[in-house]
Structures are given as structure tokens and as C-alpha cells.
Scaffold this motif. Sequence first.
Motif, PDB file in Angstrom:
ATOM      1  N   UNK A 126     104.723  27.023   9.420  1.00  0.00           N
ATOM      2  CA  UNK A 126     105.234  28.394   9.307  1.00  0.00           C
ATOM      3  C   UNK A 126     105.813  28.853  10.643  1.00  0.00           C
ATOM      4  N   UNK A 127     105.092  28.594  11.752  1.00  0.00           N
ATOM      5  CA  UNK A 127     105.577  28.999  13.067  1.00  0.00           C
ATOM      6  C   UNK A 127     106.896  28.323  13.403  1.00  0.00           C
ATOM      7  N   UNK A 128     107.012  27.052  13.085  1.00  0.00           N
ATOM      8  CA  UNK A 128     108.271  26.331  13.349  1.00  0.00           C
ATOM      9  C   UNK A 128     109.406  26.920  12.534  1.00  0.00           C
ATOM     10  N   UNK A 129     109.165  27.239  11.302  1.00  0.00           N
ATOM     11  CA  UNK A 129     110.221  27.797  10.453  1.00  0.00           C
ATOM     12  C   UNK A 129     110.664  29.171  10.953  1.00  0.00           C
ATOM     13  N   UNK A 130     109.734  30.031  11.331  1.00  0.00           N
ATOM     14  CA  UNK A 130     110.088  31.371  11.791  1.00  0.00           C
ATOM     15  C   UNK A 130     110.910  31.328  13.082  1.00  0.00           C
ATOM     16  N   UNK A 131     110.474  30.522  14.058  1.00  0.00           N
ATOM     17  CA  UNK A 131     111.231  30.435  15.301  1.00  0.00           C
ATOM     18  C   UNK A 131     112.599  29.805  15.086  1.00  0.00           C
ATOM     19  N   UNK A 132     112.664  28.815  14.207  1.00  0.00           N
ATOM     20  CA  UNK A 132     113.963  28.198  13.910  1.00  0.00           C
ATOM     21  C   UNK A 132     114.911  29.221  13.306  1.00  0.00           C
ATOM     22  N   UNK A 133     114.412  30.056  12.412  1.00  0.00           N
ATOM     23  CA  UNK A 133     115.257  31.094  11.809  1.00  0.00           C
ATOM     24  C   UNK A 133     115.771  32.068  12.869  1.00  0.00           C
ATOM     25  N   UNK A 134     114.915  32.433  13.819  1.00  0.00           N
ATOM     26  CA  UNK A 134     115.349  33.346  14.867  1.00  0.00           C
ATOM     27  C   UNK A 134     116.464  32.738  15.715  1.00  0.00           C
ATOM     28  N   UNK A 135     116.326  31.483  16.087  1.00  0.00           N
ATOM     29  CA  UNK A 135     117.343  30.859  16.931  1.00  0.00           C
ATOM     30  C   UNK A 135     118.640  30.616  16.161  1.00  0.00           C
ATOM     31  N   UNK A 160     105.184  38.502  10.988  1.00  0.00           N
ATOM     32  CA  UNK A 160     105.091  37.317  10.129  1.00  0.00           C
ATOM     33  C   UNK A 160     104.410  36.138  10.814  1.00  0.00           C
ATOM     34  N   UNK A 161     104.040  36.310  12.057  1.00  0.00           N
ATOM     35  CA  UNK A 161     103.473  35.189  12.814  1.00  0.00           C
ATOM     36  C   UNK A 161     102.120  34.781  12.227  1.00  0.00           C
ATOM     37  N   UNK A 162     101.905  33.469  11.958  1.00  0.00           N
ATOM     38  CA  UNK A 162     100.654  33.045  11.271  1.00  0.00           C
ATOM     39  C   UNK A 162      99.421  33.087  12.160  1.00  0.00           C
ATOM     40  N   UNK A 163      99.601  33.215  13.478  1.00  0.00           N
ATOM     41  CA  UNK A 163      98.437  33.205  14.375  1.00  0.00           C
ATOM     42  C   UNK A 163      98.218  34.603  14.943  1.00  0.00           C
ATOM     43  N   UNK A 198     104.161  30.614  24.933  1.00  0.00           N
ATOM     44  CA  UNK A 198     104.293  31.712  23.978  1.00  0.00           C
ATOM     45  C   UNK A 198     102.945  32.300  23.582  1.00  0.00           C
ATOM     46  N   UNK A 199     101.921  31.461  23.508  1.00  0.00           N
ATOM     47  CA  UNK A 199     100.600  31.929  23.077  1.00  0.00           C
ATOM     48  C   UNK A 199      99.554  31.117  23.817  1.00  0.00           C
ATOM     49  N   UNK A 200      98.677  31.754  24.635  1.00  0.00           N
ATOM     50  CA  UNK A 200      97.734  30.971  25.450  1.00  0.00           C
ATOM     51  C   UNK A 200      96.629  30.302  24.648  1.00  0.00           C
ATOM     52  N   UNK A 201      96.198  30.910  23.540  1.00  0.00           N
ATOM     53  CA  UNK A 201      95.113  30.338  22.750  1.00  0.00           C
ATOM     54  C   UNK A 201      93.760  30.574  23.394  1.00  0.00           C
ATOM     55  N   UNK A 202      92.783  29.756  23.023  1.00  0.00           N
ATOM     56  CA  UNK A 202      91.426  29.884  23.563  1.00  0.00           C
ATOM     57  C   UNK A 202      91.402  29.483  25.031  1.00  0.00           C
TER      58      UNK A 202
END
Length: 467
Positions: free
Chosen positions: A43-52, A159-162, A182-186
Motif C-alpha cells: 500500500x505504501x509503495x502504491x501511494x508514493x508511486x501515485x504521488x510521484x 491514507x498512509x497504512x502506518x 520518511x518514518x523512523x519507526x521503533x
Amino acid sequence: MHWTTPWLGWLLAWIIAAGGGASWLAQQRLQALNEGFQTNARIAHRLLSQQLVQHDAILATLALLQPQLSPNAGANATASDLARLYPQILGIAQRRADQPWPAHWPSTLDALEQQSRRSGHAHMDASRLAAGTLFVVQAGQPASYALALDLRAAVPTEEWPYPPSHSPVRIWLTQGDTQLLLQPGAPEADAPGWAWTQTKTLASPSQVLDLHERYKLHPRLLPWGPMLAWALVCALGLAGLRAAWQQRTARLRAEQLLQHGHVARLNTLGELAAGLAHELNQPLTAILSSSQAARRLLDDREPDVDAARQAMGQAAEQAKRASAVVGRLRRLVERPDTVAAAQAVALQALVNDALHLLEPELRQRQVQVLQTVPAPLPPLHSDPIALQQILHNLLLNALQAMEALPPAERRLEITQTRTGDWRSRRRAPATGCSCACRTTAPASPPRCATGCSPPLPPRAARAWVWG
């Protein structure tokens, strides 16, 4: 064989059951987490690809329509409402043949414009990717256009899944050796160790960036509550099973001991046989004498009927006496179900059964048992119940002879050997088996069911079985 050995088997069974169930629960949990991670990564790959891809469409539209823009790139984005629709667009620049690109933009835009003119699609400048800024150029005629992009703002938050605030997944973009987080995580997301990773190039012909996602696995992700609950259930289940098994074993042991007690009564009958024979011999002799006297009295020329009747009465009284003796004996020991015919029996099986019956005694006295069987022995032709009783008495006497020894020195050695030709003796009236024991407990003479050999050196108790 030590009396604590059965505990090891139950402990091993609990470890296997608890470990297997816990492994299955952990595998199911990790599989569910992995499936969720793979789905969110797509999902994250698809959303960023759409933006670019939308950036490419905006540049293509500008190059086609050729609108007149001011030299202020930021004002151009605001005036065209593109910044409102696409918050990641920081500025829009236009360059005609007689104009340069904005002074604060990268100097590589001229070269990128020439590449775009040759290829027909936009090209990017990723020199400031670490700061989150990307420049994309699309060549046109008579003017070319460029976009200044904030890639962090390109992430569609709604729409971001995380969840950005508490997601354990670390996400970053790379172009060559340059990367943008983009996202540091734990906190431990970038630590070495076992982790799930996903790397995929974004679907834009101009903005060739690699999207990386990393999910660092931690022991806290495992379902410790269900795993511990399963281990407790296994422990309770095996405890119940062990209690039932011990109850069944105790019942069987009690039945066999009861049977051995009856065999002991039969052995006692054999010892009393000589005395009983003497007791029966007197009435039988009196019956014979009275019967012969009655017959002579009746054979006389003048039979003395009264004397003959008296002699026959005495014979009847003696017969009743003999019958009473036999009746008392039968009522005392008669158990037809324990009378077994001679049959082929394995000596090792009888030894194991005897040790099984004596297991509580071995455990209580803390006696260690050692068995030696140099070679497989042929079966014995004997009454198995009687022979087992002999072995039981023999081993019990050996245990009693070691009572004065310290528990650490109590050892019961059982050795089985064969002497002579068994085939030449198989028709002998005896069972073909004799037993003996040796013990050297201080001040405690050896006691065995069938006799003892001379004493051994101190601190040992041994039982030999010859077949």
C-alpha cells in the motif's frame, strides 16, 4: 535404574508438549504480523508511486500549455493553487531560452533539461534528497518547467497504512548513496538482527527512487500470555495423566502382590504336606483295620453282626475325620484360577516384573539396581507365577539385608547366566532355574528364598539367576 528416572520422562514430555505448542503459537503470531507488513508495504509503495506520477503529469501539462509564470517560483505555486492541492510542491520555475533557472536552484538543471529534451520525459536532481528536497525538470518549447518538491510532504497522511507516531516500521527513500528518512519507526528499528525488509522502486519514469521498509522483530512481539497459558495447561494435563498412570500402576501392583500372596499360601501348603500326610495316614490306617476286622467277623460260621457293625462304625468315623482334614485344607488354599501349568517363560520378563512390584521398596530404601545379561537366555519351562514368587522373595530378602548400609552404598546387582546344556535338562522334573543371593550388610545375614552363597566383600548385595 534409579528411582528418580521416571521424573525425567515426564519432564521431557512436558518440554516437548509445551515447546511444540508455544512454537506453533509464535509461528501463527509471526505469520500474521508478516502478512500485515507485506500488505502495508504494498500500500505504501502504491501511494508514493501515485504521488510521484502526478508530478510527471503536472510537468507534462505545463510544458504543453506553456503558461506565463513569474520569476518567483514559490509565488507561482501559490498563484496556481497547486500548493493547495499538492502540499509537497514548494515551487514552480519556468525557463525560456533567454532566462536562467532560479538562482537558488541546483546548477544541474540545465543539463537535466537537455536530457529531458532528448528523452521526452522529465528528469530529477536528487542532490538535496537528504534534506527532503527533490527537483524535477521537463523540457518544453519555447519554455521548460521545473518543480521543487518536499518528499516528506508527499506522504499521504490520511491514507498512509502506518501510524507515524507509533509504527515500528522504519521507511526511507534512497537514490544511490543518498537517503531520506520518511518514518523512523521503533527505537531499535535500525538495529542489526532478525528483521523483515521490503525494497521496491517507485513507479515513476522521472523520479527513480527506491522505497525501503524494515520491520525489526523483537521478543515482545511474541504471544507470551497464550504461550505461558499453554505451558500451564500442558503441565496440569500431564500431572493428571501421571496421577492416573500412577493409580493404575499401583492397582496392578496390588493385584500382582495379592496373587503372589496366594502363591505364598500354596508354598505353605507344600511345606505342610508332610504333616498333613501323617495326619491323614492315621485315619486311613484305622479305616483299613476296621474294614478288615468287619469282613472277618462276617466271614465266621456264626457272624458277630454287632461287632462287625461296631467296626464299620469306627471306619465311618475315621473316614469323616479324613474328609474333614481335606475339606479344611481345600477351603484354606483352593484357588483354581492361580493353578498354572508349566510353560515357556522369559527370565528377563520375570525379573522386570519382580522389580516393578518392588519399585516402592526400591524408592523408599534408595537402592540402585544394576542388571547384567551377558547373552540372551533361552526360555524356561516352568510355572511363571511360582517362579516370579521365588524371584520376588529373593530380591525382597536382598533389600532387607541392606537396611544397615548408608543409602549411597545400597546397590542391588542382578546377573543372569546359563550353565551346562539347557537342551539336555529340559525334560528334568525341575524347572531348570535356581536362584541365589549374596549380601554383606554388617550384622545382617543374607536371606533368600532358595538359599545363599558365601558372603561377598562388604557394601554390596547381588542376586544370581541361573537358567
